[in-house]
Write a protein that holds these residues in place. Sequence first.
Motif, PDB file in Angstrom:
ATOM      1  N   ASP A  81       0.834  -1.197   0.000  1.00 50.53           N
ATOM      2  CA  ASP A  81       0.000   0.000   0.000  1.00 50.53           C
ATOM      3  C   ASP A  81       0.874   1.254   0.000  1.00 50.53           C
ATOM      4  OD1 ASP A  81      -2.100  -1.698   0.130  1.00 50.53           O
ATOM      5  OD2 ASP A  81      -2.934  -0.936   2.005  1.00 50.53           O
ATOM      6  N   GLU A  83       0.817   5.719   0.506  1.00 50.65           N
ATOM      7  CA  GLU A  83       0.334   6.588   1.581  1.00 50.65           C
ATOM      8  C   GLU A  83       0.260   8.024   1.101  1.00 50.65           C
ATOM      9  OE1 GLU A  83       4.558   7.346   3.900  1.00 50.65           O
ATOM     10  OE2 GLU A  83       3.336   5.619   4.456  1.00 50.65           O
ATOM     11  N   GLU A 259      -9.085   2.799  -1.386  1.00 52.69           N
ATOM     12  CA  GLU A 259      -9.388   1.730  -0.447  1.00 52.69           C
ATOM     13  C   GLU A 259     -10.056   0.582  -1.187  1.00 52.69           C
ATOM     14  OE1 GLU A 259     -11.634   2.921   2.935  1.00 52.69           O
ATOM     15  OE2 GLU A 259     -10.189   4.447   3.575  1.00 52.69           O
ATOM     16  N   ARG A 293      -4.354   1.113  -3.769  1.00 49.32           N
ATOM     17  CA  ARG A 293      -4.518   1.238  -2.324  1.00 49.32           C
ATOM     18  C   ARG A 293      -3.513   2.205  -1.716  1.00 49.32           C
ATOM     19  NH1 ARG A 293      -6.859  -3.703  -0.784  1.00 49.32           N
ATOM     20  NH2 ARG A 293      -8.484  -4.159  -2.293  1.00 49.32           N
ATOM     21  N   THR A 295      -2.838   4.508   2.106  1.00 51.11           N
ATOM     22  CA  THR A 295      -3.215   4.851   3.476  1.00 51.11           C
ATOM     23  C   THR A 295      -3.234   6.360   3.627  1.00 51.11           C
ATOM     24  OG1 THR A 295      -2.238   2.840   4.367  1.00 51.11           O
ATOM     25  CG2 THR A 295      -2.563   4.651   5.896  1.00 51.11           C
ATOM     26  N   LYS A 297      -3.104   9.547   5.944  1.00 53.67           N
ATOM     27  CA  LYS A 297      -2.595   9.887   7.268  1.00 53.67           C
ATOM     28  C   LYS A 297      -3.060  11.295   7.630  1.00 53.67           C
ATOM     29  CE  LYS A 297       1.540   7.011   6.917  1.00 53.67           C
ATOM     30  NZ  LYS A 297       3.016   6.966   7.051  1.00 53.67           N
ATOM     31  N   THR A 673       0.775  -0.955   8.274  1.00 50.67           N
ATOM     32  CA  THR A 673      -0.584  -0.449   8.097  1.00 50.67           C
ATOM     33  C   THR A 673      -1.197  -0.020   9.413  1.00 50.67           C
ATOM     34  OG1 THR A 673      -0.849  -1.938   6.221  1.00 50.67           O
ATOM     35  CG2 THR A 673      -2.848  -0.987   7.154  1.00 50.67           C
ATOM     36  N   ASP A 676       0.098   3.272  10.725  1.00 53.43           N
ATOM     37  CA  ASP A 676      -0.507   4.388  10.004  1.00 53.43           C
ATOM     38  C   ASP A 676      -1.845   4.794  10.614  1.00 53.43           C
ATOM     39  OD1 ASP A 676       1.560   4.498   8.216  1.00 53.43           O
ATOM     40  OD2 ASP A 676       0.554   3.289   6.690  1.00 53.43           O
ATOM     41  N   SER A 677      -2.593   3.822  11.080  1.00 54.10           N
ATOM     42  CA  SER A 677      -3.971   4.080  11.469  1.00 54.10           C
ATOM     43  C   SER A 677      -4.105   4.826  12.780  1.00 54.10           C
ATOM     44  CB  SER A 677      -4.743   2.763  11.558  1.00 54.10           C
ATOM     45  OG  SER A 677      -4.238   1.973  12.596  1.00 54.10           O
ATOM     46  N   THR A 682      -8.139   3.791   8.114  1.00 55.56           N
ATOM     47  CA  THR A 682      -7.527   3.270   6.899  1.00 55.56           C
ATOM     48  C   THR A 682      -8.095   1.893   6.624  1.00 55.56           C
ATOM     49  OG1 THR A 682      -5.701   2.217   8.067  1.00 55.56           O
ATOM     50  CG2 THR A 682      -5.397   4.508   7.406  1.00 55.56           C
ATOM     51  N   SER A 690     -10.766  -2.116   8.155  1.00 56.28           N
ATOM     52  CA  SER A 690     -10.477  -0.714   8.379  1.00 56.28           C
ATOM     53  C   SER A 690      -9.738  -0.584   9.694  1.00 56.28           C
ATOM     54  CB  SER A 690     -11.770   0.096   8.425  1.00 56.28           C
ATOM     55  OG  SER A 690     -11.484   1.439   8.734  1.00 56.28           O
TER      56      SER A 690
END
Length: 790
Positions: A81, A83, A259, A293, A295, A297, A673, A676-677, A682, A690
């Motif tokens: 993925d 970003e 996504e 895809r 992410t 932020k 991942t 990041d969330s 995400t 998610s």
Amino acid sequence: MSTPLRTRLRRRLASFLAVAASAGLLLVGLPATAQAAPGDYAKITTGKRCDQMHLKKTLPRTPNNSGAPTGLHHWVKSGPDEEFYYNNDFKGFENVPVPSQADLKAAGSTRADIDGWDAKYAASRNPEDMKNAIYARYHRHRIDSTNPKPFGSWMTRYLINNQANGQKGGAFEVKAVQDFNLVGPDWLCEVTIEIYDKNGNKIASRRYDAYNQRTGELGEFKSNGHRKPAQYRADKIILRHKDARYDFTRARLTMFTSEKTTNVTLKDYGSLNRALRAERGTGNNPIRIAERRATAKGLWPQTKYTKTYPDFSPSPNTRTQGPLNSLARESGRNAAEAKQIQAEHNKVNTRSALGRGPGGVDFSTLELQYVGNPVKGKGLDYSMKADFVADPDSNPGWGGEAKLTLASDALFTWLALTPDKFWVNLNPDEPERIMDKEFAKTDAGRVLLEADLRLKHDAFVVMDPGTRRGKQFWDSLARRDGAPCLHGMRSWIEPEPAKVREQDGGIYILDAPLKVSSVPQETNTPGPGKGCDLTKAEIQHNQRMYDTLIEPEVIKKINGDPVYADLRRVYSSRVAAEWIRQQDAKKATDFRPIINSDDVRRWPLRGENKDWKKETVYKKYVKVFKEGEFEWEMEYGGLTYTYIVGGVDFSKAPKRNISQVEFRTQHRSLPHTTKDSVRAQTSARDAEVSYLGGNGAARTDDGKPTPTPTPTPKPTPTPDPTDSGKPTPAPTPTGGETPPAAEDPDGDLADTGSDTPIGLIAAIAATLAAAGGVLMWWMRRRRTTDDQDG
């Protein structure tokens, strides 16, 4: 006429002739050569060049590989993925107090007042300047609106969400324009198409994020992969429209997403794609979905007005912060409230930037996924999972705060009480031994006792002789006087060894299935029917039939059915608590005063369950045991009543620590991942997942400065000429073969409590994932037991 002017005219004419001859496509803004359909007509409002609008550049030509990367209906980019960043300054001011009239007057209400405070904050980063900027905006809202919103809801839904909407949507549009080369003179952005009937009534209106004047490709940027119903309805009309000036019957629509595309989007646009292909008589796909895809932020400042929460915090001095906490509390307390909130979200979220909204998450499936190292003074970083709901607009999720609180309270319950108290027991012969009295004061204890009662009911359901499986079971039992005869049993739930990975300073629990066990047992309390005097061999035969035919179906239900979601939720917190205990034994943490204190006053029964009593559940059970819950008339000529005795002992939580190779092979993108969330919701590749997070140190920026929210350009893949309409297969994981399981299924996570069973052993299992304190939402493929299928 001057030479330069003649040259420009020749170029325009040549361009027009080339376009008119290309593929017979009739373009927006160009006269249509076909006869107009009677009645309907279109109006077009064109936008700006995409490169100028989003990249602040004017590129001389449009690359050959711009637009949809392939002719596939659904294309997914392989590889890790990507970003992109966006700023959300207002999120750092969720806890600004409600202003007084004097506050509003001092802040002002004009555009100049708002701009002035914004400029002061940009220069000073003084939170008081931003507070006044917020007050000035709210003052303006009260003046302009005939029905002004209360400050709290206006702040959340119309200021914070609106800024995130614009910032995230804008950042994704920049990324999409770069990734798919939507640049040069052919591409316009923000083009509006309206369709009117012959009476002048507007029947469709759609703003497309991108439009190629040469190829006729329409583009829609979806940072969340979820279609909007109104846009879908308009697409069905526009892509079939043709009048004297405009012909869209040969145009195509590409949805560019960051996504995983939702199932409802794939279903709706897949159906429309097939219908348009049939109508147009072409093998090409008029609708294409391109997933690249990425992410998102979302970063916000840490200020004295940043909202913090008590979830998973051992003391008021170590509170958490993150997307999880606020989203859960915005989800609504019931279905009706959730629909209202989701509708308001959709009104504000005009650019589809904020994901599915509070209603996009099935909070009933929320479970703890990961815990990090509980460093003293910084609380705990944590992760959770939950399913997406299929269609948040019509059936939004709700109850997030209650489920989050349950998971948090359960964690502290498992820490505060000594493990010998983690049991419940429903036995008609033991009314004085239902559960530990301190455990009975908590929601975790309540959940375990109610789940044990539910287990007995669900076993009865699977035994129903009216189903194929149930009849097969009764036909297989030992007989007395020609009728089947069943022995007494005790049944319980217990965990299979959980697969976990200790890494990144924390523990991931990747899989923790549950099982049901049962053994023959007789009781002194009489049941509703006449017992059978069975031999030992007959009892053993009956037990094998139960283990073979009934037990597997009950196991499926416990592992996947929503009625056991609370049980799975509190057990996931049990696993996390054991990890915290182990870390605290090595070095003192903020949790040390809680561990084994036997004081659960901070985590009592809550809400509608605050007056819950263990005796109430026990009385229900005894009534069922004595009177029977089901009465079945079977072809054998008699009535048969079944009864099952059971209990729960939560003192053990076995697990198997998987190898680094296995973790890297099967979950290679998980650590990155989930970190990041912490910043924003995400999603994860190839699953309905998610991520939302919370951070024990109440930080969302890892101590790093806020980056400029402009993504790094990525090379666009060479277009694939394949036009089969089939999805791209998922890449095969690499990293070597998965090693065999360790001989010791408990790994290095020690069992707790006594080895002597207390009542009947039972537990539930969970899964954890994420580093840096995150909430992960995972779409399980729920299975509904088909009693007729056997």
